[in-house]
Design an enzyme around this catalytic site. Structure first.
Site, PDB file in Angstrom:
ATOM      1  CG  HIS A 248     -21.253  19.718  48.724  1.00  9.81           C
ATOM      2  ND1 HIS A 248     -22.478  19.864  49.316  1.00  9.81           N
ATOM      3  CD2 HIS A 248     -20.917  18.414  48.896  1.00  9.81           C
ATOM      4  CE1 HIS A 248     -22.864  18.703  49.839  1.00  9.81           C
ATOM      5  NE2 HIS A 248     -21.930  17.800  49.592  1.00  9.81           N
ATOM      6  CG  ASP A 249     -21.383  16.039  46.611  1.00 10.57           C
ATOM      7  OD1 ASP A 249     -20.176  16.178  46.310  1.00 10.57           O
ATOM      8  OD2 ASP A 249     -21.773  15.395  47.596  1.00 10.57           O
ATOM      9  CE  LYS A 252     -21.503  12.667  45.208  1.00 13.64           C
ATOM     10  NZ  LYS A 252     -22.093  12.268  46.511  1.00 13.64           N
ATOM     11  CG  HIS A 277     -18.142  14.398  42.870  1.00 16.95           C
ATOM     12  ND1 HIS A 277     -17.318  13.475  43.479  1.00 16.95           N
ATOM     13  CD2 HIS A 277     -18.464  15.294  43.843  1.00 16.95           C
ATOM     14  CE1 HIS A 277     -17.170  13.799  44.757  1.00 16.95           C
ATOM     15  NE2 HIS A 277     -17.857  14.898  45.009  1.00 16.95           N
ATOM     16  CG  HIS A 304     -14.287  15.080  48.066  1.00 22.56           C
ATOM     17  ND1 HIS A 304     -14.749  14.403  49.167  1.00 22.56           N
ATOM     18  CD2 HIS A 304     -15.358  15.254  47.258  1.00 22.56           C
ATOM     19  CE1 HIS A 304     -16.052  14.160  49.029  1.00 22.56           C
ATOM     20  NE2 HIS A 304     -16.448  14.680  47.870  1.00 22.56           N
ATOM     21  CG  ASP A 351     -19.628  16.258  52.035  1.00 24.55           C
ATOM     22  OD1 ASP A 351     -20.833  15.919  52.059  1.00 24.55           O
ATOM     23  OD2 ASP A 351     -18.801  15.771  51.239  1.00 24.55           O
TER      24      ASP A 351
HETATM   25  P1  C2E Z   1     -20.658  10.818  50.598  1.00 21.52           P
HETATM   26  O1  C2E Z   1     -21.289   9.499  50.924  1.00 21.52           O
HETATM   27  O2  C2E Z   1     -21.526  12.020  50.795  1.00 21.52           O
HETATM   28  O3  C2E Z   1     -19.376  10.967  51.496  1.00 21.52           O
HETATM   29  C1  C2E Z   1     -18.683  12.173  51.573  1.00 21.52           C
HETATM   30  C2  C2E Z   1     -17.365  11.951  52.267  1.00 21.52           C
HETATM   31  O4  C2E Z   1     -17.588  11.597  53.632  1.00 21.52           O
HETATM   32  C3  C2E Z   1     -16.525  10.833  51.690  1.00 21.52           C
HETATM   33  O5  C2E Z   1     -15.782  11.302  50.580  1.00 21.52           O
HETATM   34  C4  C2E Z   1     -15.629  10.499  52.870  1.00 21.52           C
HETATM   35  O6  C2E Z   1     -14.575  11.437  52.976  1.00 21.52           O
HETATM   36  C5  C2E Z   1     -16.537  10.722  54.061  1.00 21.52           C
HETATM   37  N1  C2E Z   1     -17.101   9.452  54.525  1.00 21.52           N
HETATM   38  C6  C2E Z   1     -18.280   8.890  54.181  1.00 21.52           C
HETATM   39  N2  C2E Z   1     -18.464   7.729  54.833  1.00 21.52           N
HETATM   40  C7  C2E Z   1     -17.383   7.531  55.616  1.00 21.52           C
HETATM   41  C8  C2E Z   1     -16.983   6.528  56.560  1.00 21.52           C
HETATM   42  O7  C2E Z   1     -17.696   5.521  56.803  1.00 21.52           O
HETATM   43  N3  C2E Z   1     -15.771   6.700  57.182  1.00 21.52           N
HETATM   44  C9  C2E Z   1     -14.976   7.781  56.933  1.00 21.52           C
HETATM   45  N4  C2E Z   1     -13.814   7.913  57.592  1.00 21.52           N
HETATM   46  N5  C2E Z   1     -15.330   8.777  56.068  1.00 21.52           N
HETATM   47  C10 C2E Z   1     -16.517   8.641  55.415  1.00 21.52           C
HETATM   48  P2  C2E Z   1     -15.291  10.225  49.489  1.00 21.52           P
HETATM   49  O8  C2E Z   1     -14.768   9.007  50.167  1.00 21.52           O
HETATM   50  O9  C2E Z   1     -14.365  10.954  48.585  1.00 21.52           O
HETATM   51  O10 C2E Z   1     -16.573   9.816  48.708  1.00 21.52           O
HETATM   52  C11 C2E Z   1     -17.243  10.746  47.865  1.00 21.52           C
HETATM   53  C12 C2E Z   1     -18.552  10.181  47.441  1.00 21.52           C
HETATM   54  O11 C2E Z   1     -18.339   8.997  46.693  1.00 21.52           O
HETATM   55  C13 C2E Z   1     -19.447   9.752  48.589  1.00 21.52           C
HETATM   56  O12 C2E Z   1     -20.169  10.849  49.094  1.00 21.52           O
HETATM   57  C14 C2E Z   1     -20.329   8.723  47.909  1.00 21.52           C
HETATM   58  O13 C2E Z   1     -21.323   9.354  47.119  1.00 21.52           O
HETATM   59  C15 C2E Z   1     -19.378   8.047  46.953  1.00 21.52           C
HETATM   60  N6  C2E Z   1     -18.764   6.844  47.534  1.00 21.52           N
HETATM   61  C16 C2E Z   1     -17.591   6.757  48.205  1.00 21.52           C
HETATM   62  N7  C2E Z   1     -17.332   5.483  48.544  1.00 21.52           N
HETATM   63  C17 C2E Z   1     -18.375   4.738  48.109  1.00 21.52           C
HETATM   64  C18 C2E Z   1     -18.679   3.313  48.154  1.00 21.52           C
HETATM   65  O14 C2E Z   1     -17.966   2.487  48.690  1.00 21.52           O
HETATM   66  N8  C2E Z   1     -19.866   2.933  47.578  1.00 21.52           N
HETATM   67  C19 C2E Z   1     -20.698   3.821  46.982  1.00 21.52           C
HETATM   68  N9  C2E Z   1     -21.825   3.354  46.453  1.00 21.52           N
HETATM   69  N10 C2E Z   1     -20.427   5.147  46.909  1.00 21.52           N
HETATM   70  C20 C2E Z   1     -19.295   5.606  47.462  1.00 21.52           C
HETATM   71 FE    FE Z   2     -18.427  15.349  47.154  1.00 22.23          FE
HETATM   72 FE    FE Z   3     -22.160  15.454  50.093  1.00 20.44          FE
END
Ligand code: C2E
Ligand code: FE
Ligand code: FE
Ligand code: SIN
Ligand code: SIN
Ligand code: SIN
Length: 421
Positions: A248-249, A252, A277, A304, A351
């Site tokens: 799925h990712d 990236k 991504h 997403h 996810d």
């Molecule tokens: P990921 O870390 O695998 O997160 C996948 C999805 O899980 C996120 O999509 C979001 O919908 C949800 N998610 C993750 N953590 C939380 C949380 O603490 N609370 C809530 N309510 N939902 C959460 P999203 O936001 O579109 O992010 C996609 C990817 O982008 C993330 O995959 C991560 O790789 C990156 N990312 C997003 N925000 C940040 C950030 O603030 N810092 C960094 N370093 N990476 C980020």
């Molecule tokens: Fe993703």
């Molecule tokens: Fe993921």
């Protein structure tokens, strides 16, 4: 950025490789029916080795098929037989030898294999002669067994298979073995693709992609059973969805390390880049003739999107990433509700649940209860509410998957330093 994806795509020849997953089914069915036709065998099966058992994966039976009413399909009871001395096929798989039996009800006392009439009773069929050929690679690995049943003479009586028949059957077994080996190679390449994505992104560990795939399968199966989808469709889709969900990712790989490995919150501009991504991944799977490509593309593209239309990437051209329909701010209009592919909606829940339960550089892991509560709370806004119910009803299985693919008991995932610029 696009050139990285193009390069990856070319290096692994992804289009042609991915098609072969679906081809395997058709190919093995064809090999089985050709072998039966040439040897005039009434029935036959191909067993695939899974751990220390043989699983009937393809089965054909002319007599039983002729008894069917129009529109009915041959139902064979999916059964497993242990590899070992019990059955002829199990023995062929254990020894790597061809086992040719004149009459299974007349196996000499003291033979290292037997025949269990249970199979015949269950199928309502009378097995007489069997020929079991191990599917053996030239490295000596056994991948399964080709079994032919009841060779017929000119007037339809069951007779024994000859020595010459053994040679002919071995030829078909070789073809089946090669098809299975190609499929294994395809699988290995897909796993390597997920590792490549993983190397680029320390958050996407092998256990994470395995868990997301496992959760997605549990949700899918519940969804499909609730809709009375046929077992054969569910089994076929499970395999494809597992691989698609693991990837799925994969998009990236096109995101730079500075963003991907940033220890902390992303800026708005960085987030916009991160969001690409989804379609970067979708672009890898553009051969729409294969069911695998279709599902893998839908998953990468849509995982997403939000049920209420507030997700990303929205309605875009997959090849360019350009919006097809724009909102007031000039961004692509989000897909909503059932406009979002079912597999995208499923993987989205899987996810996020796993992301919540995991440590990330930008957050600590949530408890199981908190994560479940969050998913429930997002039903109807972020997630398809029906699928959230399916998710809730399979939580026990989800916990099993989570235990099976738990993180190694090490410190929380740290970005590796060796690849940082
Ligand atoms: P990921 O870390 O695998 O997160 C996948 C999805 O899980 C996120 O999509 C979001 O919908 C949800 N998610 C993750 N953590 C939380 C949380 O603490 N609370 C809530 N309510 N939902 C959460 P999203 O936001 O579109 O992010 C996609 C990817 O982008 C993330 O995959 C991560 O790789 C990156 N990312 C997003 N925000 C940040 C950030 O603030 N810092 C960094 N370093 N990476 C980020
Ligand atoms: Fe993703
Ligand atoms: Fe993921
Ligand atoms: C055997 O191979 O002897 C048992 C399985 C079958 O009868 O199909
Ligand atoms: C991976 O590590 O991404 C594939 C999963 C596995 O190695 O079992
Ligand atoms: C399908 O039936 O395959 C899709 C239905 C849905 O989008 O919920």
């Amino acid at each position: 950025m696009p050139t990285k994806i193009e390069k990856l795509k070319n290096v692994i020849g992804v289009d042609s490789i991915l098609n072969k997953i679906q081809d395997l089914d058709i190919l093995l069915e064809t090999i089985l029916s050709e072998a039966r036709r040439v040897l005039n065998a009434d029935a036959g099966s191909i067993y695939i080795k899974v751990d220390d058992e043989l699983v009937v994966t393809y089965s054909q039976n002319d007599t039983k098929t002729a008894e069917l009413k129009p529109g009915e399909k041959l139902i064979y009871n999916v059964f497993r037989i242990p590899i070992g001395t019990g059955t002829t096929s199990g023995f062929a798989a254990m020894t790597g030898d061809i086992i040719n039996v004149r009459n299974v009800y007349d196996i000499p006392e003291g033979a290292p294999y037997g025949f269990d009439p249970y199979y015949d009773r269950k199928a309502g069929y009378r097995t007489v002669s069997t020929l079991s050929i191990p599917l053996k690679t030239n490295m000596g690995d056994i991948l399964g067994v080709l079994q032919l049943i009841n060779k017929k003479d000119k007037i339809g009586r069951s007779i024994a298979f000859s020595k010459e028949d053994e040679l002919v059957a071995a030829h078909f077994a070789t073809n089946a073995t090669m098809a299975l080996q190609r499929a294994q190679m395809t699988r290995a390449i897909l796993l390597r693709m997920t590792r490549m994505a993983e190397l680029r992104d320390p958050k996407e560990t092998g256990t994470h992609v395995n868990r997301v795939a496992g959760y997605a399968l549990e949700i899918y199966e519940r969804w499909a059973n609730r809709r009375n989808r046929p077992r054969s469709e569910i089994d076929r889709t499970r395999d494809t969805l597992r691989m698609a969900a693991m990837l799925h990712d994969v998009g990236k790989v096109a995101i730079s390390d500075t963003i991907l490995k940033k220890p902390g919150k992303l800026t708005d501009a960085e987030r916009e880049i991160m969001k690409t991504h989804a379609w970067q991944g979708a672009r890898l799977f553009t051969d729409r003739q294969s069911e695998f490509d279709e599902i893998a593309q839908q998953v990468a593209l849509n995982h997403h999107e939000d049920w209420d239309g507030n997700g990303y990437p929205g309605q875009i051209d997959i090849m360019t990433g350009e919006p097809l329909r724009k909102d007031a701010k000039g961004r692509a209009l989000g897909k909503r509700g059932e406009e979002i592919d079912i597999f995208g909606r499923i993987v989205s829940i899987a996810d996020v649940f796993d992301a919540l339960r995991s440590n990330r550089v930008y957050k600590a892991a949530w408890s199981d209860d908190d994560a479940v509560r969050e998913i429930k709370g997002l039903a109807g806004s972020k997630f398809d509410p029906e699928l959230v119910e399916d998710f809730i009803s399979v939580i026990p299985s989800i916990r099993t998957v989570s235990d099976k693919f738990s993180e190694e008991p090490t410190e929380p995932t740290e970005p590796s330093t060796d690849r940082e610029e």
